[in-house]
Design an enzyme around this catalytic site. Structure first.
Site, PDB file in Angstrom:
ATOM      1  CG  ASP A 197      -6.806 -33.864 -20.464  1.00  0.00           C
ATOM      2  OD1 ASP A 197      -6.799 -35.118 -20.253  1.00  0.00           O
ATOM      3  OD2 ASP A 197      -5.926 -33.215 -21.139  1.00  0.00           O
ATOM      4  CB  THR A 198      -9.792 -38.246 -20.792  1.00  0.00           C
ATOM      5  OG1 THR A 198      -8.475 -37.877 -21.299  1.00  0.00           O
ATOM      6  CG2 THR A 198     -10.591 -39.200 -21.349  1.00  0.00           C
ATOM      7  CG  ASN A 256      -4.260 -43.793 -23.319  1.00  0.00           C
ATOM      8  OD1 ASN A 256      -5.068 -44.081 -22.569  1.00  0.00           O
ATOM      9  ND2 ASN A 256      -3.364 -42.683 -22.827  1.00  0.00           N
ATOM     10  N   GLY A 366     -11.166 -31.467 -29.944  1.00  0.00           N
ATOM     11  CA  GLY A 366     -10.634 -31.080 -31.038  1.00  0.00           C
ATOM     12  C   GLY A 366     -11.045 -32.052 -32.410  1.00  0.00           C
TER      13      GLY A 366
END
Length: 460
Positions: A197-198, A256, A366
């Site tokens: 997804d990244t 991360n 988000g």
């Protein structure tokens, strides 16, 4: 959410796949040419020789990987693992999950490993292969391409598990006949997008050129820069940077950062106590709290697991000689300022490792909707923050499908489509405030606090 059963945390992939099917049913009646699946990295499914799921996949937050990084280092030196893979050392990596399964009959029964988005693509169209951007998160994929076969052998992992790897933008085939019947999508094919997804989110960053940093902000914050090739060096290893695959042959040099998981867990604990807070209300309370209060290192491993996050934050502060935050607003302010300052810490080191200069910070996902976090990030980093798109992963997914269909010809064209289609918000840093440099100094001191010392105080 993970499902906790007797042997640990698992993903309910059958439920997730059924929800995927229901989403496809809702698209029936429209012209749908392609379906693409992306998901988080590192987690995987095991299939037997008949292609049947061996067991529900474990969740990366399961505790079974405790001690596995040390075990991997006994088999292959840490420096050599990094030289081969370029991947950061973090307990949730696929490598350590597989080492934790050594001797398990489930591993003996397995014939093929598929990353989670690859599993869904297989269930959709019947093709068993791994897409490169997801495979690159395993710490078993070579930085220069292909499975790291020598490393796999020395880790004593079954070679049969690791099959064909395809590039993002590869057409995999049509929907299975039963799915065409169930969904009504008779002409749709399945495309291997940038399935991590990244990778999809970074593909949709509306940037020009290379002089930018990105923060893919959600449960995790993935903070880094985009490079032409993997950047593997002693300095990268020291700072624990990771090199993951990107669309268009790019490399994502990043770290991360624990991200909004800290706030999500705080909110869950407060709700369990009978105090329900909407995110807008939490932002208002944080804005009203005094600035430059106590800070935490968001990446301390004690914050990784679900639990009493407000209590862990308070205990972290106590153990590091800080006044613990009081009240909801101060806790949220502590989390958001700590994240903004950790973004600065990572970006500065990404510049040092890569030799690039990040003139702008693009926040996608988000977290782009969190105005206070974006404003604090601009102030902490002393750089303009471009917030949006908040649905970057979806856009990246769709536009890689468009690339596979010949509708866009390159990553640059893809990003031009995003710039022309999606409004963004720009946060300019205001005049330098003395408190930010002092706070950054405190945050920098907290990074690298020995986990063992904190654990002795009962933080976990």
């Amino acid at each position: 959410m993970p499902v906790r059963v007797a042997d640990g945390l698992h993903w309910d992939v059958l439920c997730l796949f059924e929800e995927t099917k229901q989403g496809l049913v809702r698209a029936a009646g429209r012209r749908v040419e392609s379906v693409g699946v992306d998901s988080w990295g590192v987690d995987y499914a095991l299939l037997d020789r008949d292609g049947v799921l061996v067991s529900n996949p474990y969740h990366y937050r399961d505790t079974r990987t405790a001690g596995m990084m040390e075990e991997a280092g006994r088999r292959v030196p840490r420096e050599e693992i990094y030289r081969i893979t370029g991947i950061q050392f973090i307990p949730l990596n696929t490598l350590y999950q597989l080492l934790a399964m050594e001797g398990s009959p489930l591993l003996d029964a397995a014939d093929r490993l598929l990353m989670i988005p690859d599993l869904f693509a297989y269930w959709l169209c019947g093709e068993r292969c791994c897409e490169r951007t997801a495979a690159s998160t395993t710490q078993l994929y070579a930085a220069e391409g292909g499975w790291a076969w020598d490393l796999i052998r020395r880790m004593r992992l079954p070679e049969r598990l690791f099959g064909e790897v395809v590039e993002p933008g590869t057409a995999l085939g049509g929907l299975r006949p039963e799915l065409r019947e169930d969904t009504g999508l008779r002409g749709a094919g399945v495309t291997a997008v940038a399935t991590h997804d990244t990778a999809s989110a970074v593909a949709a960053v509306p940037a020009r050129g290379q002089n930018f940093a990105y923060v893919s902000s959600g449960t995790w914050s993935l903070v880094g820069v985009e490079t032409e090739r993997p950047v593997i060096s002693e300095e990268g290893l020291r700072y624990n940077f990771t090199n993951e695959g990107g669309f268009g042959g790019k490399n994502r040099l990043l770290k991360n950062v624990m991200g909004l998981w800290l706030l999500q867990e705080c909110r869950r604990v407060w709700a369990r106590e009978g105090r329900e807070y909407e995110y807008g209300e939490l932002a208002r309370l944080a804005a009203e709290a005094p600035p430059f209060g106590p800070l935490v290192d968001p990446d301390w491993e004690g914050f990784l697991l679900p639990g009493d996050m407000p209590g862990r934050i308070r205990r972290f502060c106590e153990r590091t000689g800080q006044r613990p935050p009081e009240g909801v607003g101060e806790v949220v302010r502590c989390v958001l300022e700590s994240l903004a300052l950790k973004y600065r810490w990572v970006i500065e080191r990404a510049e040092r490792v890569s030799g690039l200069r990040a003139e702008t910070v693009h926040v996608v996902g988000g977290g782009a909707r969190n105005e206070l976090l974006c404003r604090l990030t601009a102030e902490a980093t002393r750089r303009p923050v471009v917030a949006g798109p908040d649905e970057a992963t979806v856009l990246g997914n769709v536009l890689v499908q468009a690339y596979a269909a010949g509708m866009v010809g390159s990553l640059e064209e893809l990003r031009e489509v995003v710039r022309a289609s999606i409004p963004v918000r720009v946060y300019e840093p205001e005049e330098a405030e003395e408190g930010w440099d002092e706070a950054y100094g405190r945050l920098s001191e907290l990074v690298g606090v020995a986990s063992g010392e904190l654990a002795e105080g009962g933080l976990v």
